[in-house]
Every structure is written in C-alpha cells, then in structure tokens.
Design a protein around this motif. Structure first.
Motif, PDB file in Angstrom:
ATOM      1  N   LEU A 100     -33.385  15.526  14.010  1.00 47.09           N
ATOM      2  CA  LEU A 100     -34.783  15.133  14.032  1.00 47.09           C
ATOM      3  C   LEU A 100     -35.692  16.276  13.604  1.00 47.09           C
ATOM      4  O   LEU A 100     -35.332  17.456  13.696  1.00 47.09           O
ATOM      5  CB  LEU A 100     -35.193  14.658  15.419  1.00 47.09           C
ATOM      6  CG  LEU A 100     -34.543  13.354  15.907  1.00 47.09           C
ATOM      7  CD1 LEU A 100     -35.123  12.970  17.248  1.00 47.09           C
ATOM      8  CD2 LEU A 100     -34.725  12.241  14.898  1.00 47.09           C
ATOM      9  N   ILE A 159     -38.974   5.629  14.851  1.00 43.02           N
ATOM     10  CA  ILE A 159     -37.901   6.555  14.489  1.00 43.02           C
ATOM     11  C   ILE A 159     -38.274   7.332  13.236  1.00 43.02           C
ATOM     12  O   ILE A 159     -38.081   8.546  13.154  1.00 43.02           O
ATOM     13  CB  ILE A 159     -36.583   5.778  14.276  1.00 43.02           C
ATOM     14  CG1 ILE A 159     -36.120   5.152  15.593  1.00 43.02           C
ATOM     15  CG2 ILE A 159     -35.497   6.693  13.717  1.00 43.02           C
ATOM     16  CD1 ILE A 159     -34.994   4.151  15.434  1.00 43.02           C
ATOM     17  N   GLY A 164     -34.752   1.904  20.582  1.00 37.41           N
ATOM     18  CA  GLY A 164     -35.084   2.987  19.682  1.00 37.41           C
ATOM     19  C   GLY A 164     -35.029   4.344  20.352  1.00 37.41           C
ATOM     20  O   GLY A 164     -34.633   5.341  19.738  1.00 37.41           O
ATOM     21  N   SER A 165     -35.414   4.396  21.615  1.00 34.39           N
ATOM     22  CA  SER A 165     -35.390   5.679  22.329  1.00 34.39           C
ATOM     23  C   SER A 165     -33.968   6.200  22.489  1.00 34.39           C
ATOM     24  O   SER A 165     -33.723   7.408  22.373  1.00 34.39           O
ATOM     25  CB  SER A 165     -36.066   5.534  23.699  1.00 34.39           C
ATOM     26  OG  SER A 165     -35.406   4.556  24.491  1.00 34.39           O
ATOM     27  N   ALA A 172     -31.894  -0.389  11.150  1.00 35.30           N
ATOM     28  CA  ALA A 172     -32.900  -0.783  12.145  1.00 35.30           C
ATOM     29  C   ALA A 172     -33.695  -1.950  11.592  1.00 35.30           C
ATOM     30  O   ALA A 172     -34.926  -1.975  11.675  1.00 35.30           O
ATOM     31  CB  ALA A 172     -33.799   0.388  12.513  1.00 35.30           C
ATOM     32  N   GLN A 179     -40.184  10.566  13.366  1.00 38.83           N
ATOM     33  CA  GLN A 179     -39.517  11.765  13.879  1.00 38.83           C
ATOM     34  C   GLN A 179     -38.520  12.354  12.882  1.00 38.83           C
ATOM     35  O   GLN A 179     -37.917  13.393  13.171  1.00 38.83           O
ATOM     36  CB  GLN A 179     -38.772  11.430  15.181  1.00 38.83           C
ATOM     37  CG  GLN A 179     -39.612  10.745  16.241  1.00 38.83           C
ATOM     38  CD  GLN A 179     -40.778  11.585  16.709  1.00 38.83           C
ATOM     39  OE1 GLN A 179     -40.715  12.806  16.661  1.00 38.83           O
ATOM     40  NE2 GLN A 179     -41.848  10.940  17.137  1.00 38.83           N
ATOM     41  N   CYS A 190     -38.524  13.841  21.713  1.00 37.15           N
ATOM     42  CA  CYS A 190     -37.591  12.801  22.132  1.00 37.15           C
ATOM     43  C   CYS A 190     -37.040  13.023  23.521  1.00 37.15           C
ATOM     44  O   CYS A 190     -36.140  12.321  23.953  1.00 37.15           O
ATOM     45  CB  CYS A 190     -36.436  12.725  21.136  1.00 37.15           C
ATOM     46  SG  CYS A 190     -36.981  12.335  19.475  1.00 37.15           S
ATOM     47  N   GLU A 231     -39.687  -0.524  16.151  1.00 32.23           N
ATOM     48  CA  GLU A 231     -38.945   0.648  16.608  1.00 32.23           C
ATOM     49  C   GLU A 231     -38.500   1.518  15.441  1.00 32.23           C
ATOM     50  O   GLU A 231     -38.370   2.741  15.572  1.00 32.23           O
ATOM     51  CB  GLU A 231     -37.727   0.229  17.429  1.00 32.23           C
ATOM     52  CG  GLU A 231     -38.055  -0.409  18.771  1.00 32.23           C
ATOM     53  CD  GLU A 231     -38.176  -1.923  18.689  1.00 32.23           C
ATOM     54  OE1 GLU A 231     -37.916  -2.584  19.691  1.00 32.23           O
ATOM     55  OE2 GLU A 231     -38.528  -2.437  17.596  1.00 32.23           O
ATOM     56  N   TYR A 261     -36.969   6.520   4.556  1.00 30.74           N
ATOM     57  CA  TYR A 261     -37.278   5.300   5.306  1.00 30.74           C
ATOM     58  C   TYR A 261     -37.376   4.175   4.289  1.00 30.74           C
ATOM     59  O   TYR A 261     -38.238   4.186   3.406  1.00 30.74           O
ATOM     60  CB  TYR A 261     -38.590   5.492   6.069  1.00 30.74           C
ATOM     61  CG  TYR A 261     -39.024   4.304   6.922  1.00 30.74           C
ATOM     62  CD1 TYR A 261     -38.116   3.632   7.728  1.00 30.74           C
ATOM     63  CD2 TYR A 261     -40.347   3.885   6.927  1.00 30.74           C
ATOM     64  CE1 TYR A 261     -38.521   2.574   8.520  1.00 30.74           C
ATOM     65  CE2 TYR A 261     -40.767   2.827   7.723  1.00 30.74           C
ATOM     66  CZ  TYR A 261     -39.844   2.173   8.519  1.00 30.74           C
ATOM     67  OH  TYR A 261     -40.245   1.121   9.304  1.00 30.74           O
ATOM     68  N   LEU A 309     -31.478   5.617  20.454  1.00 32.26           N
ATOM     69  CA  LEU A 309     -31.054   6.090  19.136  1.00 32.26           C
ATOM     70  C   LEU A 309     -31.667   7.448  18.832  1.00 32.26           C
ATOM     71  O   LEU A 309     -30.992   8.359  18.327  1.00 32.26           O
ATOM     72  CB  LEU A 309     -31.440   5.058  18.080  1.00 32.26           C
ATOM     73  CG  LEU A 309     -30.728   5.146  16.718  1.00 32.26           C
ATOM     74  CD1 LEU A 309     -30.756   3.782  16.028  1.00 32.26           C
ATOM     75  CD2 LEU A 309     -31.365   6.190  15.817  1.00 32.26           C
ATOM     76  N   LEU A 310     -32.947   7.615  19.157  1.00 35.73           N
ATOM     77  CA  LEU A 310     -33.606   8.902  18.943  1.00 35.73           C
ATOM     78  C   LEU A 310     -32.947  10.023  19.751  1.00 35.73           C
ATOM     79  O   LEU A 310     -32.804  11.147  19.268  1.00 35.73           O
ATOM     80  CB  LEU A 310     -35.085   8.795  19.309  1.00 35.73           C
ATOM     81  CG  LEU A 310     -36.016   8.193  18.251  1.00 35.73           C
ATOM     82  CD1 LEU A 310     -37.388   7.928  18.846  1.00 35.73           C
ATOM     83  CD2 LEU A 310     -36.127   9.106  17.042  1.00 35.73           C
ATOM     84  N   LEU A 316     -32.741   5.418   6.642  1.00 37.18           N
ATOM     85  CA  LEU A 316     -33.103   4.482   7.712  1.00 37.18           C
ATOM     86  C   LEU A 316     -33.592   3.183   7.094  1.00 37.18           C
ATOM     87  O   LEU A 316     -34.609   3.165   6.390  1.00 37.18           O
ATOM     88  CB  LEU A 316     -34.199   5.099   8.590  1.00 37.18           C
ATOM     89  CG  LEU A 316     -34.883   4.190   9.617  1.00 37.18           C
ATOM     90  CD1 LEU A 316     -33.889   3.692  10.661  1.00 37.18           C
ATOM     91  CD2 LEU A 316     -36.044   4.928  10.283  1.00 37.18           C
TER      92      LEU A 316
END
Length: 250
Positions: free
Chosen positions: A242, A16, A229-230, A68, A19, A248, A12, A26, A232-233, A6
C-alpha cells in the motif's frame, strides 16, 4: 514490490484504490463516474476476454490481480480468475456477503429474468433496482403494470414506465418517499450486500410488500477471498503493498 491491477465496480474498490501506490492500476468498465483524484493510474475499458486480460497483465508487469467487481459481474470474475492463471499471477477477490432476510421480510428468490417476470405477474407497480437490464424489456411490460426502473442514467419515460437516474447511497426516508410516490407493491433487487443500497429493503418491509431477489451467480475460486474491503486492505498492508500502510490499521 508487486504491481497491482485492481478491477473495480463497487464502492469498496474505490476505497482500496485510494490507498494504492502510483504504479498500481485501477480498472473500470466505463459505466458511471470515473474518479480523477486517485494516487494510482486509472484505466477505462475492456480487455477482450480472459486472454486479452492475461496479455495486459504480462505486458504491464502486473504481479497481483484483485477482483473487486460487482457480485453479479460473473463473466468478469471468471475472466479475471482465468487470466491470472494464464499469466501466472495470484488473484485476490472481494466477495462481499449477501443480505439476509429478517423478521417481517417476504423475500422470493428467482433464478433469471424468465422466473422474475413470472413472479411479477400478480403485481401492478414494481420498482426495479437491478441496474440497466430491465431497459431491454420495456416493450414487454404487461398492460396491467407500470414499471419504475432505477439505474445510473435517467432516460425519458416510455409508456407504462419511468426510468430514474440515481446513484447510492440512498437514505431510508428517500426510499420510503419513492415507494409511496409510485405506489410500489413489489421491490425487485439483486442481493448485492451493499450498505449503500440496503435501506430499500427496510422500506419494503415497512410497506409490507414482497421483494423479488435475483439469485447470486456462482463465482470462481481464487487464491484469496475477502469478505470486506478492510480485510483486503489489511492483507495488502501486511505485504507492504500500500501507499500509506498507516491508513489501514484497525
């Protein structure tokens, strides 16, 4: 399960990252605060362009790349899309919608720094909310102007400029107070679309001052693009990617 890389840069992305499973990575460029409480791994620094990122993806066994980064990080997004192609993995991207002017707004879009400086000529007390870019031009401030530059890191004042270090979210009352204190007569902004920084637009509207908006860059097409972001999650959860899928729902 696909291992996830990521590429962060906006709020956002951090949501992510919270989770993601422990083997996910990251990735941050290194500007600003680096989180230390995430369940996944954290990497700070660059990759050496698209080819270097592709090698990292292959070496680390990455199966899904997620971009992101900030909507204005055009070069990083281009590198991400190209690296995913070179490595043969899918690239998903968070493409946050921009703000839209409303009744009473006076927005004036500019293409680049040269157009911005020309558009600023009639004003005296601009507030820059573009990040660090104005710091490279402090020696160019016209004699009739005093700049206020807000970026992540404060710096000592220079002739005809104040450099404020601050990180959003910014409350509406604070934006009003700042503009009143500096006697702001024009706001300079990117169209980031972030809820954390949009109150400056309302404060400018209330003052009746224009907003010079730096036009968004064109970003590359990717396999999947998400407006939030939601969303994508939810797709990650649907694919079983996840750490806590129950977080989510909805």
């Amino acid at each position: 399960m696909k291992r996830i890389l990521l590429l962060g840069g906006i709020g956002e992305a951090l949501a992510i990252a919270r989770q993601l499973p422990s083997d996910a990575i990251y990735s941050l460029a290194g500007l600003g605060k680096v989180p230390s409480d995430l369940p996944c791994q954290v990497r700070v620094g660059g990759y050496g362009g698209a080819e270097g990122l592709a090698r990292f993806i292959e070496d680390e066994g990455i199966g899904l790349l997620i971009d992101a980064t900030h909507p204005y990080a055009a070069q990083i997004s281009a590198n991400a899309a190209r690296a995913a192609q070179l490595a043969g993995v899918p690239c998903w991207a968070l493409r946050r919608p921009g703000w839209q002017p409303g009744p009473g707004d006076d927005w004036r879009e500019v293409e680049n720094w040269q157009e911005l400086i020309a558009a600023l000529a009639p004003f005296r007390r601009p507030l820059f909310t573009l990040g660090r870019e104005p710091l490279q031009h402090l020696h160019e401030i016209p004699a009739h102007q005093h700049w206020t530059v807000r970026c992540l890191t404060a710096q000592p004042p220079v002739p005809r400029a104040e450099i404020l270090g601050a990180r959003g979210p910014f409350a509406l009352d604070d934006e009003r107070a700042l503009m009143a204190r500096i006697d702001c007569d024009v706001l300079v902004s990117k169209n980031s679309g972030s809820q954390a920084t949009e109150h400056k637009l309302q404060a400018a509207r209330e003052r009746g001052i224009p907003v010079l908006v730096l036009r968004r860059p064109e970003l590359p097409e990717v396999e999947c693009a998400f407006a939030s972001g939601s969303a994508l999650l939810e797709s990650l959860a649907a694919g079983g990617l996840l750490r806590y899928e129950e977080n989510c729902s909805g």
